[in-house]
Design an enzyme around this catalytic site. Structure first.
Site, PDB file in Angstrom:
ATOM      1  N   ASP A   1      -9.079 -38.721  27.358  1.00 42.88           N
ATOM      2  CA  ASP A   1      -9.491 -37.933  28.049  1.00 42.88           C
ATOM      3  C   ASP A   1     -11.006 -37.006  27.527  1.00 42.88           C
ATOM      4  OD1 ASP A   1      -9.412 -36.164  30.421  1.00 42.88           O
ATOM      5  OD2 ASP A   1      -8.723 -34.533  29.027  1.00 42.88           O
TER       6      ASP A   1
ATOM      7  N   SER B   1     -10.174 -31.843  35.191  1.00 40.70           N
ATOM      8  CA  SER B   1      -9.406 -33.192  35.622  1.00 40.70           C
ATOM      9  C   SER B   1      -8.341 -32.901  36.614  1.00 40.70           C
ATOM     10  CB  SER B   1      -8.713 -33.761  34.468  1.00 40.70           C
ATOM     11  OG  SER B   1      -9.660 -33.888  33.373  1.00 40.70           O
TER      12      SER B   1
ATOM     13  N   GLN C   1      -9.852 -41.528  35.997  1.00 42.85           N
ATOM     14  CA  GLN C   1      -9.720 -40.325  36.282  1.00 42.85           C
ATOM     15  C   GLN C   1     -10.507 -39.825  37.384  1.00 42.85           C
ATOM     16  OE1 GLN C   1     -11.175 -36.718  33.670  1.00 42.85           O
ATOM     17  NE2 GLN C   1      -9.124 -37.399  32.604  1.00 42.85           N
TER      18      GLN C   1
END
Length: 317
Positions: free
Chosen positions: A230, A252, A302
Site C-alpha cells: 500500500d 484507499s 487498488q
C-alpha cells in the site's frame, strides 16, 4: 503461523546486516490474542495524514486470518474494503470468521473494528499446494539494481540541499524524513522536484522490510508484503497531474492481492506500479512485486478516492 518456506537462495539480495529482527514482525504484525479468532493490533508508523496506514490494516488482517488455518495451506489472494477512517489513537480489533474450510481452498473473513464500528473488511483465500503444468508470466522490467540507487533518506537529503527547491516541498520532505518508516525504498527514476512536470502514470521502486525476517514462515512474508503493497501505491495515479493540481483528499477504497510464488519480504523486490485510469474523483492502480531473479511474486490492485484542487498560477503582472 508456519507454512511453506520462503526462498533463500533464488531471490538473492542478501540478508540485512546484523541480527535485528524486523519491527514489522516483532511489533506491527505481532497481534495480541484476546479470544478464539479475536485479536488486537497496535500501531507503529502513522502517515502525515494522521490516519491509519492502510497497509498496516491489510497486513494485520492477514495475520489474523492466517492464524485460523492449518500449516499446510498458504494465502493465494485477498480482497479488502476500507469502510471508515482508522484512528491512530485507538487499537484495532480483528474478528475472524471461518467462512469455509475445504479440501483444497479455505476462506476467512476478517472485520477490523474501532469503537464498535467496522473500519475495514477483508476476505482471504488459502490453498493447499497444487502443482500444474499450466504456467506463464510477464517479463520483469529491466532496471538498475538497488545497489546503484539512492535510498529514500539519501534522496530526501539530496532534494533538501537543492537551493532551487520550493518551500512547499521542503516542508513536506522534512516531515517525511522525521517519520520512522519500517520499510526501505529506492526509486528507479526519482523525480526532479525543482523541475516538476507531468509524467506517465507509472513508477518503479525497489522495496524491502527493514531488519531481518529470515527464511522461515512464508505466511509472515505475505503479511509483510501486504503492508508494503500500500506504500505510495495510489500516488501513481497522481503522476500525470501533479504539476497542475494540489491533493485535497486521498484515501484507499479497496485493495486486492494475488500471491503467485514464494519470496522473502526482507530481500529487495521491484514494485512496478501503473494507473490505467482515473476519473470521477477516483483512481485505479495496479502493481507487480518482482523477485530479483525475475520471478513474479505478487500482483496488486487498488482503487481510491482522489479529490484535487487546480493549482492557480501566480501572475507577475
Amino acid at each position: 503461523m508456519s507454512s511453506s518456506q520462503a526462498p533463500e537462495d533464488q531471490q538473492g539480495g542478501g540478508d540485512p546486516p546484523g541480527d535485528l529482527r524486523s519491527v514489522l514482525v516483532t511489533s506491527v504484525l505481532n497481534l495480541e490474542p484476546l479470544d478464539e479468532d479475536l485479536f488486537r493490533g497496535r500501531h507503529y508508523w502513522v502517515p502525515t495524514t494522521q490516519r491509519l496506514f492502510g497497509g498496516q490494516i491489510v497486513g494485520q488482517a492477514l495475520v489474523a486470518a492466517a492464524k485460523s488455518v492449518s500449516e499446510d495451506v498458504h494465502v493465494h489472494s485477498l480482497h479488502c474494503y476500507f469502510v471508515r477512517t482508522g484512528d491512530p489513537k485507538v487499537p484495532v480489533l480483528y474478528q475472524v470468521e471461518r467462512t469455509r474450510t475445504g479440501t483444497s481452498f479455505s476462506v476467512r473473513s476478517v472485520k477490523a473494528v474501532q469503537r464498535g464500528q467496522p473500519i475495514f473488511i477483508c476476505q482471504a483465500s488459502f490453498q493447499q499446494a497444487q502443482p500444474s503444468p499450466l504456467q506463464h508470466q510477464f517479463s520483469m522490467p529491466a532496471v538498475p539494481p538497488p545497489e546503484e540507487l539512492l535510498d529514500h533518506e539519501a534522496l530526501i537529503d539530496q532534494y533538501l540541499r537543492d537551493p532551487n527547491l520550493q518551500e512547499m516541498y521542503r516542508v513536506g520532505l522534512n516531515r517525511i524524513a522525521a517519520k520512522e518508516v519500517p520499510i526501505e525504498i529506492k526509486l528507479v527514476n526519482p523525480p526532479i522536484l525543482s523541475q516538476l512536470q507531468s509524467k506517465e502514470p507509472k513508477q518503479m521502486f525497489w522495496v524491502r522490510a527493514r531488519g531481518h525476517i529470515g527464511e522461515g514462515d512464508m505466511k509472515m512474508h505475505c503479511c509483510v508484503a501486504a503492508y508494503i503493497s500500500d506504500y505510495a501505491f495510489l500516488g501513481t495515479a497522481l503522476l500525470p497531474h501533479q504539476w497542475q493540481c494540489n491533493v485535497h483528499f486521498m484515501v484507499s477504497l479497496d485493495h486486492s492481492m494475488w500471491f503467485h510464488n514464494p519470496f522473502r519480504a526482507d530481500h529487495w523486490m521491484l514494485y512496478e506500479c501503473e494507473s490505467p485510469w482515473a476519473g470521477g474523483s477516483r483512481g485505479l492502480v495496479q502493481g507487480r512485486l518482482w523477485r530479483r531473479d525475475g520471478i513474479l511474486a505478487v500482483s496488486c490492485a487498488q482503487e481510491g478516492v482522489i479529490r484535487v484542487k487546480s493549482r492557480v498560477s501566480e501572475s507577475k503582472l
